[in-house]
Design an enzyme around this catalytic site. Structure first.
Site, PDB file in Angstrom:
ATOM      1  NE  ARG A 169      -1.746   1.894   3.513  1.00  0.00           N
ATOM      2  CZ  ARG A 169      -1.654   1.777   4.835  1.00  0.00           C
ATOM      3  NH1 ARG A 169      -2.355   0.878   5.478  1.00  0.00           N
ATOM      4  NH2 ARG A 169      -0.842   2.568   5.513  1.00  0.00           N
ATOM      5  CG  HIS A 202      -6.394   2.558   6.316  1.00  0.00           C
ATOM      6  ND1 HIS A 202      -6.737   1.326   5.807  1.00  0.00           N
ATOM      7  CD2 HIS A 202      -7.504   3.031   6.948  1.00  0.00           C
ATOM      8  CE1 HIS A 202      -7.997   1.060   6.135  1.00  0.00           C
ATOM      9  NE2 HIS A 202      -8.483   2.077   6.814  1.00  0.00           N
ATOM     10  CE1 TYR A 256       1.226   2.661   8.766  1.00  0.00           C
ATOM     11  CE2 TYR A 256       0.049   4.356   9.999  1.00  0.00           C
ATOM     12  CZ  TYR A 256       0.178   3.566   8.871  1.00  0.00           C
ATOM     13  OH  TYR A 256      -0.713   3.680   7.849  1.00  0.00           O
TER      14      TYR A 256
END
Lengths: 326, 523
Positions: free
Chosen positions: B410, B414, B423
């Site tokens: 990805r 998100h 993160y």
């Protein structure tokens, strides 16, 4: 099938048989519904006559049962799934609430979800934990679901026919303690609409309203009250979503008093909603506050205590007395 | 556990009798045979003993009377405040504001391609997959377990050896072969795949920009996953059925779903909105993993019908932890349902790496359920096409389900509400950028002279045109009528919905006459 006197369990069995015969898209699915015929024998003999492809023993996974039933409905089937006991429905609760209930609206009406979920519910059979609960409010609260509960064999037969014919998801609550109560079933009758309430007994001083297993208790309470000179009307609500408020309203406008009875906890239960609505609709007709009799805000107790937990004749009549005293 | 062993009570116990009856096991230990209940019947036959004294009743009745009388006085309606009126006319703000909480939302897809891509799959003659072969790959990989604690194992360097994956096009755009999976595509078909991916990426970028401009409430980008989605999407026939998550914009493109339909739920004008049966593309599903069971059930129906369609369930690495996905594997396996489980492992479930979901490569889970699993290079459109074709053919021929793990990345957040800098490291993204699915295919097309500069220029122009179309469509997308919230709650109607609709309509109508005069009155 001629007019027969059948126990509720056999009336539901006959209804499933009729549905399987009438519509090749009807499927019966659930745990142990096949060879065993269900733990209550409600599906007895169906797999033998309709085959494993239509009466389907499923893996022991409730979310899977309901989730695959949704997929089958999308494919054009009309699954009638059995959750073995009330307390076992919760693994499927997500599928029922987030998927089954909302999918028709999410697709702006372009798909239909004709899924019936049969749940034997309620207590009174001395069962172990998770086998005696009344979770109907948790489903009636969800838009997109319809919830009904028959109180007798005729309704067991006809209401299941109507639930299967419905293009909406219907949670069909079967009062397991009444499975063995016999009643007449006339397969050629013209049934009342699925979500209509029924006056089960006429009276003038107070209305008792209940559904499923508590209708019988209310009928017995009304009989006992009559001996004491009090004429009680009994409304068999039959449907918890939608609720036939009109029938209850008309009854309360005559009697002026309403007592609601269900096994489910009183707090935020079906009775709470009916009390609020009827108070609003019948404010000037009411001679007493609407009272409720039901389970307590405690986990369903061990079986040795359930007779004290469940509404019974005395607790219903106690509420009747309090209402009549106003 | 069932009630079978405990069943019935034959001795009545009721309040008032004082006696506690003994509980007896039903004959035969079976609920169906046991009489559950003699209690109620006995109870009613007995005289009621515990009646309450009636004393308090008259007192309370007397006390109540005055209050009740006054309560019956008609209540004056309070004047409607201007605030109420103005709130009714305030333009909807919610749908224009990005939600703060990262929500598991996703969205939409590309515009339709009328041209060549569907033809791209026709030439692909993948051999039917043998489950043993697919699993052979997995057992070799079992040694590569993630390190305890997971996090340390991820990254671009020093990671444990990953299991082999099916690859037909290297990151450098070099065509390679695989012993089990292959495709044989014409130049035009290859061009079609390239076009699909470019336009899908463009649509996705446009949607992200529209979210930033406040036209969408949220967007879930598929950036980086174009090959997994186009490759698998182009392996399907029109009669196959797709159950997407909320990020399958590329698959939607392959199914000819109007991309502006996909934007509706992210703009907040509906919660889905398209007819799944028009393109055999189910509604986006936001609850993680739920749709995988629907796919298994649909596939069970396909099998019952004796049809040779296949069903594809899309889900992600995060969803692989959901019970519904495991249950779908079970149902599909035991009923031998014609479903392909297509897991896009994009390495991240919002902030959680795949190591937080599984201690084994996801495709290896299939083995425990009794069907084959395979890992494919999810950034290689040819490999995704070949493997999905094989899995779909397998389903059609009655060999049952198969799990494909498309190993991809990805590239973006998100959703537009997410902040991946909290993160994950930039160098990880950079490493995956070198494996970009579109550049990879373009490199191959250029090297092999399968497309000329005019082709690429034309795609670029088409991409611009699509951007314009999407922008225009979203900016002219009307808000739903207020009363739409009451529509389609039920197929057969519902008395309460009807009642509330009527009440709300009357309530709204009550403002119409005074909305003008109320303005300016303050609170």
């Amino acid at each position: 099938m001629a007019v027969q006197k059948l126990p509720l369990a056999k009336a539901i069995n006959a209804s499933l048989r009729t549905a399987l015969e009438n519509d090749p898209k009807v499927l019966v699915m659930g745990e142990d519904v096949g060879k065993l015929g269900g733990v209550f024998r409600v599906t007895d003999g169906l797999q033998k006559d309709f085959g494993e492809d239509r009466v389907v023993d499923t893996p022991l996974a409730e979310s899977g049962i309901v989730g695959t039933a949704i997929g089958l409905a999308l494919r054009g089937y009309r699954p009638v799934v059995e959750i073995q006991f009330d307390g076992f429905v919760f693994p499927a609760y997500d599928q029922i609430v987030t998927q089954l209930a909302k999918m028709h609206a999410r697709a702006l009406g372009k798909i239909k979800l004709p899924v019936v979920i049969r749940i034997p519910y309620g207590g009174g059979i001395g069962a172990v934990e998770h086998h005696s609960e009344s979770p109907e409010t948790l489903f009636a609260h969800v838009a997109g679901l319809k919830c009904v509960s028959p109180s007798n064999s005729s309704d067991g037969y006809w209401m299941l026919q109507q639930a299967i014919e419905s293009d909406d998801p219907v949670i069909f609550f079967e009062p397991k303690r009444r499975y063995w109560d016999k009643g007449e079933v006339d397969p050629s009758a013209i049934p009342a609409p699925l979500h209509s309430a029924k006056i089960a007994r006429q009276g003038s001083a107070l209305t008792l309203a209940a559904y499923g297993p508590m209708v019988k208790v209310c009928m017995e309470a009304a009989a006992a009250a009559e001996e004491e000179g009090n004429s009680l009307e009994v409304v068999d609500l039959r449907s918890m979503s939608p609720i036939d408020f009109d029938t209850v309203q008309r009854s309360v406008e005559r009697t002026g008093r309403l007592v609601l009875v269900h096994e489910a906890p009183v707090f935020l239960g079906t009775g709470a909603e009916i009390a609020a609505r009827i108070t609003e609709r019948c404010f000037y007709h009411l001679e007493a506050p609407v009272l409720r009799v039901g389970g307590f805000h405690a986990p369903y107790p061990p079986a040795r205590l359930e007779d004290e937990y469940l509404p019974n004749l005395d607790r219903v009549l106690d509420a009747v007395d309090r209402a009549l005293a106003y | 556990m069932t009630v079978e062993s405990t069943a019935a009570r034959s001795t009545a116990r009721r309040s008032g009798t004082g006696g506690k009856g003994a509980t007896q096991a039903a004959p035969g230990g079976d609920a169906a045979n046991g009489r559950a209940e003699a209690g109620e019947a006995t109870a009613t036959g007995e005289p009621r003993k515990s009646r309450k004294p009636a004393g308090k009743a008259s007192a309370s009745a007397a006390a109540k009377a005055p209050g009740k009388a006054s309560a019956k006085a008609p209540v004056k309606k309070a004047a409607r405040s201007a605030a109420k009126t103005s709130s009714g006319s305030t333009p909807k703000s919610a749908s224009k504001t990005a939600s703060k909480a990262p929500s598991k939302n996703g969205s939409k897809a590309a515009s339709r391609s009328t041209a060549s891509s569907s033809a791209a799959t026709n030439g692909a003659k993948a051999p039917a997959k043998r489950s043993t072969k697919a699993q052979a790959t997995s057992s070799r990989a079992a040694a590569a377990r993630p390190a305890r604690g997971g996090d340390s194992a991820r990254g671009t360097g020093g990671a444990p050896v990953e299991p082999e994956l099916v690859q037909l096009l290297t990151p450098e755009g070099e065509r390679v072969t695989h012993p089990e999976y292959d495709v044989d595509l014409s130049a035009k078909e290859l061009q079609g795949l390239y076009r699909d991916m470019v336009l899908t990426r463009r649509f996705d970028a446009e949607a992200t920009a529209l979210q930033r401009q406040g036209e969408l409430g949220l967007w879930a980008s598929l950036l980086g996953q174009e090959a997994a989605q186009i490759g698998s999407g182009r392996a399907l026939r029109p009669d196959d059925y797709v159950f997407p998550t909320y990020r399958e914009h590329g698959v939607a493109w392959c199914r000819d779903v109007d991309p502006t339909m996909l934007l509706g739920m992210f703009r907040g004008v509906n919660n889905g909105g398209w007819d799944p049966n028009s393109n055999n593309f189910h509604l986006y599903t936001i609850v993680i993993g739920s749709q995988v069971l629907h796919a298994a059930g649909y596939a069970m129906g396909v099998a019952k019908d004796g049809a040779d369609s296949a069903v594809v369930a899309y889900f992600g690495d995060g969803a692989s932890s959901q019970g519904d996905v495991a249950e779908a594997f079970t149902f599909a396996a035991v009923y031998n349902a014609p479903v392909v489980f297509f897991c896009q492992n994009n390495q991240w479930a919002i902030s959680e790496p795949t190591e937080r979901q599984s201690r084994v490569p996801i495709y290896q889970r299939a083995q425990g359920f009794g069907f084959p699993g395979v890992r494919v290079d999810g950034n290689d459109v040819l490999a995704c096409l070949a493997v999905t074709k094989a899995a779909v053919e397998r389903a059609r021929s009655g060999e049952g389900p198969m799990l494909i793990e498309a190993f991809t990345y990805r590239m973006g957040a998100h959703t537009t509400s997410d902040d991946p800098t909290r993160y994950r490291a930039d160098d990880e993204r950079a490493a995956w950028e070198a494996k970009d699915p579109i550049q990879r295919l373009r490199g191959y097309l250029e090297r092999e002279k399968l497309a000329d500069s005019a082709f690429f220029a034309a795609i670029d122009e088409e991409s611009e045109e699509m951007g314009r179309h999407v922008r225009d469509a979203i900016r002219t997308m009307p808000d739903p009528d207020t009363m739409a919230m009451f529509e389609n709650v039920y197929a057969d109607g519902h008395a309460l919905v009807d009642e509330e609709r009527a009440q709300f309509a009357a309530y709204q109508a009550s403002f119409e006459s005074e909305s003008v005069s109320a303005v300016g009155e303050g609170k």
